[in-house]
Enzyme design. Structure first.
Site, short mmCIF file in Angstrom:
data_model
loop_
_atom_site.label_atom_id
_atom_site.label_comp_id
_atom_site.label_asym_id
_atom_site.label_seq_id
_atom_site.Cartn_x
_atom_site.Cartn_y
_atom_site.Cartn_z
N GLU A 75 26.45 -3.61 -34.73
CA GLU A 75 26.30 -2.30 -35.38
C GLU A 75 26.51 -1.20 -34.36
OE1 GLU A 75 22.91 -3.05 -38.82
OE2 GLU A 75 22.33 -2.24 -36.88
N GLU A 102 13.36 -2.85 -43.18
CA GLU A 102 13.32 -2.05 -41.95
C GLU A 102 14.43 -1.01 -41.95
OE1 GLU A 102 12.76 -4.17 -38.38
OE2 GLU A 102 11.40 -5.64 -39.26
N GLU A 116 17.50 -4.08 -41.78
CA GLU A 116 17.45 -5.49 -42.17
C GLU A 116 16.22 -5.71 -43.05
OE1 GLU A 116 17.16 -7.52 -38.46
OE2 GLU A 116 15.05 -7.06 -38.18
N ASN A 173 13.18 -8.55 -43.32
CA ASN A 173 12.55 -9.73 -42.74
C ASN A 173 11.85 -10.47 -43.87
OD1 ASN A 173 13.03 -9.80 -39.85
ND2 ASN A 173 11.99 -7.83 -39.82
N GLU A 227 3.06 -7.64 -37.39
CA GLU A 227 2.24 -6.44 -37.54
C GLU A 227 1.69 -6.25 -38.96
OE1 GLU A 227 6.64 -5.33 -37.76
OE2 GLU A 227 5.34 -6.66 -36.57
N ARG A 249 0.27 -5.47 -28.95
CA ARG A 249 0.53 -6.87 -28.65
C ARG A 249 0.22 -7.12 -27.17
NH1 ARG A 249 6.02 -8.48 -31.99
NH2 ARG A 249 5.74 -7.03 -33.73
N ARG A 284 -7.91 2.47 18.25
CA ARG A 284 -6.49 2.16 18.37
C ARG A 284 -6.19 1.41 19.66
NH1 ARG A 284 -1.53 2.30 19.87
NH2 ARG A 284 -2.02 3.39 21.80
N ASP A 285 -6.00 2.12 20.77
CA ASP A 285 -5.47 1.45 21.96
C ASP A 285 -6.45 0.44 22.53
OD1 ASP A 285 -3.52 0.89 23.73
OD2 ASP A 285 -3.81 2.63 25.02
N ALA A 286 -7.75 0.67 22.37
CA ALA A 286 -8.72 -0.27 22.93
C ALA A 286 -8.58 -1.65 22.27
CB ALA A 286 -10.13 0.27 22.74
N HIS A 287 -8.59 -1.68 20.93
CA HIS A 287 -8.48 -3.00 20.29
C HIS A 287 -7.05 -3.51 20.34
CE1 HIS A 287 -6.58 -2.08 16.33
NE2 HIS A 287 -7.20 -0.92 16.41
N GLN A 288 -6.08 -2.62 20.50
CA GLN A 288 -4.70 -3.09 20.70
C GLN A 288 -4.61 -3.83 22.02
OE1 GLN A 288 -1.49 -0.32 19.91
NE2 GLN A 288 -0.40 -1.04 21.73
N ASP A 301 8.46 9.16 24.91
CA ASP A 301 9.70 8.38 24.82
C ASP A 301 9.63 7.29 25.87
OD1 ASP A 301 12.60 8.15 23.80
OD2 ASP A 301 12.79 8.14 26.00
N LYS A 317 0.71 9.87 30.23
CA LYS A 317 0.46 8.56 29.63
C LYS A 317 0.69 7.50 30.69
CE LYS A 317 2.05 5.45 25.93
NZ LYS A 317 0.71 4.92 25.61
N HIS A 356 -4.23 9.95 29.88
CA HIS A 356 -4.48 8.61 29.31
C HIS A 356 -4.18 7.57 30.37
CE1 HIS A 356 -4.18 5.24 26.38
NE2 HIS A 356 -3.16 4.85 27.13
N HIS A 408 -5.19 3.14 31.67
CA HIS A 408 -5.79 1.84 31.40
C HIS A 408 -6.60 1.42 32.63
CE1 HIS A 408 -3.61 0.59 27.63
NE2 HIS A 408 -2.93 1.67 28.00
N THR A 448 6.47 0.68 25.38
CA THR A 448 7.15 0.22 24.17
C THR A 448 8.12 1.30 23.66
OG1 THR A 448 5.13 -0.94 23.57
CG2 THR A 448 6.79 -0.70 21.86
#
Length: 1275
Positions: free
Chosen positions: A290, A365, A378, A380, A386, A433, A631-635, A738, A801, A831, A833, A966
């Site tokens: 159709e 329908e 059509e 049914n 429904e 539904r 951050r950096d301590a536990h890294q 950087d 750094k 900063h 270490h 890094t």
């Protein structure tokens, strides 16, 4: 003696129930077997004697019969039979269907006093509809397709005859519109509850129905009036009427076998798929076509007609909310439908029914376009899914009416003789539904066991369903679980009831479309009552923006815990002792600070902006501290594995006790990708939640300039968007560095931060030894010249750094003093270490020389390769003019909390015992040093540590003595590993370079992908490494075109669902495409509730009877207790038993060791969602066509295989171009969702798609190390 009267259920036992004393009783044993017993009740108790009886219908008087039920019974578990009402001539009816419609028919039959008979396929042997009937019989065999069992007409009629059935109700779908089946029923002397076969042929055949409509003057959409058998016929129609067109099954409905075709190129494949789907669902693959009408409303009229020519309508239903041409939500009556149109629809529906001499219930329908014109679609010729909402607004039981009409009743006898007799409409009714489909995954059907299933209820709510807790949802049938019907006096009230009902649902074990339905019920267009069939398509952003649905997430969380129980933890790098069983309490706010107003340096920044903040810091008399614990301590100490869960427990206390701190470093660097990769957390969410709890202290992040938080260069627009979003989420200060101190990269990063409104902290990465006159590269003039360029470009602060801990105290005094003298108005931030043990002395020297801020961390997380001790610095400066403003006493409880919390991360401890001054020789950054030494020890290479350190130093010299942070430090580490493996020193490396294949990170460094080293590239090594490869001059990002973030967002939403992706996710994927894919795969499998788990439960399996309780939302807690694990099952899975909030739960998990345990492959290979070419099954289903073979060249979008799932055919297409290297399936293979289908080698095309690009050094990094830490030098 008169019978003794007993109340119903007297003398009830688990298997029998009595109503009268001393009466004949029919004992039903199930499966059609019967046994009659005579029972009497006397002083001696219960006496029984058996009498053998042939299998036949009972001949005793129904009113005196005692029916003893031994199976489950739909209408009264105590075994009471309802008396026959006498309204129909039948005594027994069979439903040739399954699921909820079968149960609906059984209920109608039972209320009429009829015995009910179910049929079931072998796959449905445990489904509820079987047990809701009085009798149940299997049809088909296990070697048949499960759907085919319900299409086996001869087998069904044979069962009906053997069970002495009077009538068969076909339900909807399957054989409900099959005229041959209706004739076979008649031939067998069985009444077919539905229209006459001739009517089914006239109306069930959609093309014949179109012809009938034209005959009686009902308007239709242009279309074919005869069934089509080939795509070419459909193409001819489309050429004449134009695209788009819609293909429809000639002998079916319900959205099956339906495709919209918008271009000629789509026609052939769409026709074949739709035809196959129709043949599978209805047994007939003929099609018609159709003209497709855009955005109509789908309105249907319910009709009833009897044998005597009477026809009435029961008003209309609005079925416009559809997906894939299948109705999702239905409304009765249709809201805001013009009365003129409404009356015309009624008239045409009744006219057509009379024209074809329609009998029984049916639906006509129509489409209604925007101008109110209606077109016949059509008929049914069956009951509709429904029908329920029409029953609710009229009070007419449609299913009972069907049975009565089939028995010869007239509409007059039903009280519906004329249209005026039909009850007027009362209120509105809505049906949703509920299906086992995942709306976040493009409605992929889901299968599995319903671990928990709780339905809604209350006033105005009706439930029609066929599943309960413990049932298995199969891949073989329609995905509908239940129909929820909400009724109320007004449309808006009905929607409110529906919203409430949907929220009461609790489904565990499978995914459902409930979140989607909830969004529909809230959408303004739906609430307006004017939704069209285009409603879902045009409102996808709103409808697929899901709030996280609690029930599904909790089931996934249990799966995570169960997976660990069965397969053990999967945490790369966790090779140390188990986590502590002690759970630290949240860091408490001291009594003297409780309730005090939170103020701090962030107030200054918010009030006065970055420039005002810089002036205020310079005017401050003391030294401010930056706490790097989060951050950096536990890294540096714990492989960056600290979870948000434990940070949040310390957040509120930190906000009060460190209110005077200059900043908290808690984001950026390796924490971003490790959050996604190993902790399965969203780093953006971490940042937001910490900001909510710590509003007063500035947040600081480590920002790699043009590399953002990645390990390679990115297009400029990605970096700028990342910075902008970081500021929005809560970052205040950006430490921009950087890895080569390359000025162009630094200046770009500074511009991005300044434009976003952040504090620009430009960074000098320190390397070498300022005090060693023999090292001429990195002397004081080098750092001052670099600082000149950064300050001239406009920065709010200068950072030094010292990533390796090389900055000795005297060098700190010299460098900081010189910077302070040259830049008296610029904030200086240092900063370092503590790798060599000089960190505290260095920071005190820096402070004395004029530094404004110094980095440190709480005592229990300090030292070694971490930052120097906060307690040492604070106490050393206390009472001096450099006083930090931090009360030394408050450091103790903070340190205690982190000391206890650190024990939870014991598996990731590096086990370094002491500081080491050898850092001055090899110059490894702190995190890299920790990780490499830990890996060397765990690999038994501890004796080789000196050799590894020397190789690192040699590699650095070979590369020209570069700045090492890094990602440049990774280049040095990779080259050092390469040199050890090939027994090279720095001289032989250069000599043999032309014949060597260098690590990709070294090659890319030499090409210029990281930028330009301050003193140039080493020659002739560079030329010999590159061997003619292209070279990048200048800033790498400048040569990259902008990334299409909008396109990336679209692809991510296509892959993971519209509601699962946020703009922040797009940025994560842009930076780490593969890592993000892995993260999303994990979240989709286990949910984001993993973030809420206590850390021990996250890292290691629960012990038997171990219980954890945690908060999943504000005021909402979850309690989970692990109980036991089951034996290995034949399918390679185990059941794991929990109690969740006191309710027993069972989770089934594949045992990954099953292959070894069973001596064979227990489960299919799974697709890797993180690999674009690894194509998995989108849903559970059966392969019906394989279109490729190994070696085939495919293009993106090309069909690979076709699956049949839940009666729908789905073509699985190539997500990317490439070469097929593996085909893991054959025709008729049954697959689960996620099973591997094919593997496409995409090596030649990966770079074209940001979703597939390499995550920089991800390919080389070891699984136990995040990229900010370096891989082992030997493995």
């Amino acid at each position: 003696m008169h019978p003794m009267q007993l109340r119903p259920g007297a003398f009830k036992s688990p298997s029998v129930s009595f109503y009268h004393a001393q009466q004949q009783c029919v004992l039903h044993l199930g499966g059609g077997r019967r046994q009659e017993r005579f029972m009497s009740v006397g002083a001696a108790g219960l006496v029984t004697r058996s009498v053998s009886v042939q299998q036949r219908a009972p001949v005793i008087n129904r009113s005196n019969a005692i029916v003893v039920r031994c199976d489950q019974r739909g209408a009264g578990e105590d075994g009471m039979r309802l008396a026959h009402t006498g309204e129909v001539p039948f005594k027994k009816i069979l439903c040739a269907n399954r699921g909820e419609i079968a149960i609906r028919i059984f209920r109608a039959g039972t209320e009429l006093g009829l015995r009910t008979v179910a049929i079931y396929s072998p796959a449905d042997r445990l489904q509820p509809h079987r047990y809701k009937a009085d009798e149940a019989y299997c049809v088909g065999s296990s070697d048949m397709q499960p759907v085919a069992c319900y299409l086996d007409m001869d087998a069904i009629i044979r069962v009906a005859k053997e069970a002495e059935v009077d009538a068969i109700h076909p339900g909807y779908g399957f054989l409900s519109e099959n005229a041959l089946f209706a004739r076979k029923c008649a031939d067998a002397g069985i009444v077919f509850i539905g229209p006459r076969p001739e009517t089914i042929e006239a109306m069930g055949d959609k093309t014949a129905a179109r012809r009938a409509a034209l005959e009686c003057g009902v308007s239709v959409v242009p279309g074919t009036n005869q069934p089509l058998t080939s795509p070419d016929e459909a193409k001819d129609f489309a050429v004449k009427y134009g695209y788009p067109v819609i293909l429809k099954a000639a002998m079916g409905g319900g959205g099956r076998g339906m495709r919209v075709v918008r271009h000629e190129a789509e026609m052939s494949d769409a026709f074949i798929r739709a035809s196959n789907e129709a043949r599978s669902a209805f047994g007939d693959g003929r099609m018609f076509v159709e003209k497709y009408v855009e955005e109509p409303r789908h309105i249907e009229i319910q009709i009833l007609a009897d044998h005597y020519g009477n026809v009435v309508h029961l008003y209309e239903r609005d079925c416009s909310v559809q997906r894939r041409h299948q109705k999702v939500v239905e409304i009765a009556p249709a809201p805001k439908l013009p009365n003129k149109t409404r009356r015309a629809l009624y008239d045409d529906a009744v006219k057509l029914a009379r024209h074809v001499a329609y009998r029984n219930a049916g639906t006509v329908e129509f489409m209604v376009d925007k101008d109110g014109n209606h077109y016949f679609l059509e008929v049914n010729p069956r009951v509709q899914v429904e029908h329920t909402i029409t029953e609710e607004i009229t009070g007419v039981d449609i299913v009972q009416s069907q049975i009565k009409i089939a028995g010869g009743a007239s509409l007059i006898s039903l009280g519906l003789g004329t249209q005026a007799d039909v009850p007027p409409v009362y209120g509105f009714s809505i049906q949703c539904r509920v299906t086992s489909e995942d709306p976040e995954q493009n409605f992929q059907p889901d299968t599995g066991r319903l671990e928990a299933y709780r339905m809604p209820g209350g006033p105005g709510i009706r439930m029609d369903g066929a599943v309960t807790t413990g049932n298995v949802v199969s891949r073989y049938y329609d995905s509908m679980l239940a129909k929820v019907i909400a009724s109320a006096p007004t449309f808006r009230q009905a929607t409110q009831k529906m919203q409430r009902a949907l929220s009461e649902f609790q489904v565990r074990g499978i995914k459902t479309n409930i979140p989607f339905l909830e969004n529909v019920m809230r959408h303004p267009e739906f609430l307006s009552g004017e939704a069209t069939t285009f409603f879902i398509e045009k409102n996808q952003r709103d409808l697929f923006n899901f709030e996280r649905h609690g029930s599904l997430r909790s089931s996934k969380l249990l799966t995570y815990l169960a997976d660990m129980v069965v397969n053990g933890p999967d945490h790369p790098g966790a090779v140390g002792p188990e986590p502590s069983k002690f759970v630290p309490a949240p860091l408490a706010v001291p009594d003297n600070l409780e309730g005090s107003k939170l103020t701090g340096w962030r107030d200054v920044l918010t009030r006065e902006g970055p420039d005002g903040w810089a002036k205020a810091v310079r005017a401050h008399k003391g030294v401010l501290i930056t706490d790097t614990t989060m951050r950096d301590a536990h890294q540096s100490l714990l492989a960056t594995r600290m979870r948000t869960h434990d940070m949040l427990k310390a957040a509120s206390g930190t906000a009060h006790m460190l209110a005077g701190a200059g900043s908290l470093e808690l984001w950026g660097g390796a924490t971003f990708d490790v959050s996604l990769r190993f902790l399965h957390e969203c780093p953006w969410r971490r940042l937001e939640r910490l900001r909510e709890l710590i509003p007063n202290i500035p947040f600081q992040m480590l920002f790699r300039g043009a590399n953002a938080v990645g390990y390679t260069s990115y297009p400029d627009n990605v970096v700028r968007e990342f910075v902008k979003e970081s500021v929005t989420c809560g970052v205040d200060i950006f430490r921009i560095f950087d890895s080569l101190n390359y000025v162009d990269n630094l200046l770009f990063g500074m511009d991005a931060v300044r434009d976003a409104g952040g504090v620009v902290e430009a960074t000098l990465c320190y390397t070498g030894d300022l005090l060693d006159s023999r090292r001429t590269k990195y002397q004081l003039d080098y750092y001052l010249d670099l600082a000149d360029k950064l300050v001239a470009h406009g920065c709010h602060a200068l950072a030094i750094k010292d990533m390796a801990g090389l900055l000795k105290p005297r060098a700190a005094s010299l460098l900081v003093g010189a910077l302070r003298e040259r830049f008296p108005d610029t904030v200086i931030h240092v900063h370092t270490h503590d790798s060599a043990g000089t960190g505290v002395a260095t920071q005190l020297a820096a402070a004395a020389a004029g530094a404004d801020l110094v980095d440190c961390c709480v005592d229990s997380m300090s030292g070694l390769t971490s930052q120097p001790s906060m307690g040492a610095i604070v106490n050393a400066l206390a009472g001096t003019e450099l006083d930090t403003g931090i009360d030394p006493a408050v450091i103790i409880p903070i340190s205690t909390y982190w000391e206890q919390t650190r024990d939870l991360y014991a598996p990731f401890e590096s086990n370094m015992k002491a500081v080491s001054s050898d850092v001055y020789q090899h110059e490894m950054p702190g995190g890299q040093y920790t990780n490499l030494k830990f890996q060397a020890m765990s690999l038994g290479l501890g004796d080789e540590w000196d050799k590894i350190c020397k190789a690192y130093a040699s590699a650095n010299r070979a590369l020209g003595d570069i700045v090492k942070v890094t990602p440049s430090s990774k280049v040095v580490g990779d080259l050092a590993q390469f040199m050890v493996q090939n027994n090279l020193d720095e001289h032989s490396l250069v000599a043999k370079a032309e014949s060597l294949s260098f690590p990709s990170s070294v090659v890319e460094f030499m090409q210029g992908y990281l930028g330009q080293p301050a003193f140039g590239f080493p020659e002739p090594l560079r030329s010999r490494v590159l061997k003619g490869k292209h070279i990048i001059e200048g800033r790498p990002g400048a040569s990259l075109g902008p990334m299409d973030l909008t396109g990336l967002e679209y692809r991510l939403k296509e892959k993971y669902g519209a509601g699962a992706i946020t703009p922040r996710d797009v940025l994560s994927a842009a930076l780490y495409p593969k890592v993000f894919d892995e993260y999303m795969t994990h979240v989709l499998k286990y949910s984001d509730l993993i973030e809420k788990l206590p850390t021990r439960a996250f890292l290691t399996p629960l012990e038997e009877d171990e219980e954890v309780e945690f908060e999943i939302a504000k005021g909402v807690a979850a309690n989970i207790k692990y109980k036991a694990v089951g034996e290995l099952q034949p399918n390679g899975k185990r059941e794991v038993f929990f109690e969740a909030n006191g309710v027993p739960r069972v989770v089934e998990v594949a045992d990954k060791k099953a292959e070894l345990a069973m001596g064979k492959k227990a489960v299919r290979e799974r697709a890797d969602l993180a690999v674009l070419g690894s194509v998995g099954a989108p849903m559970a289903g059966t392969i019906i066509e394989v279109s490729v073979k190994p070696g085939s060249q495919v293009k993106a979008g090309q069909q690979l295989v076709v699956m049949n799932a839940m009666k729908m055919e789905t073509a699985i297409c190539a997500p990317v171009s490439g070469v097929i290297t593996q085909v893991a399936v054959e025709v008729n293979d049954a697959l689960e969702a996620g099973d591997l289908v094919v593997f496409i080698d995409t090596k030649d095309v990966v770079a074209e798609d940001p979703l597939s690009s390499r995550d920089s050094d991800e390919d080389e990094i070891t699984s136990s190390a995040p990229e900010d830490k370096e891989p082992a030098l030997a493995a």
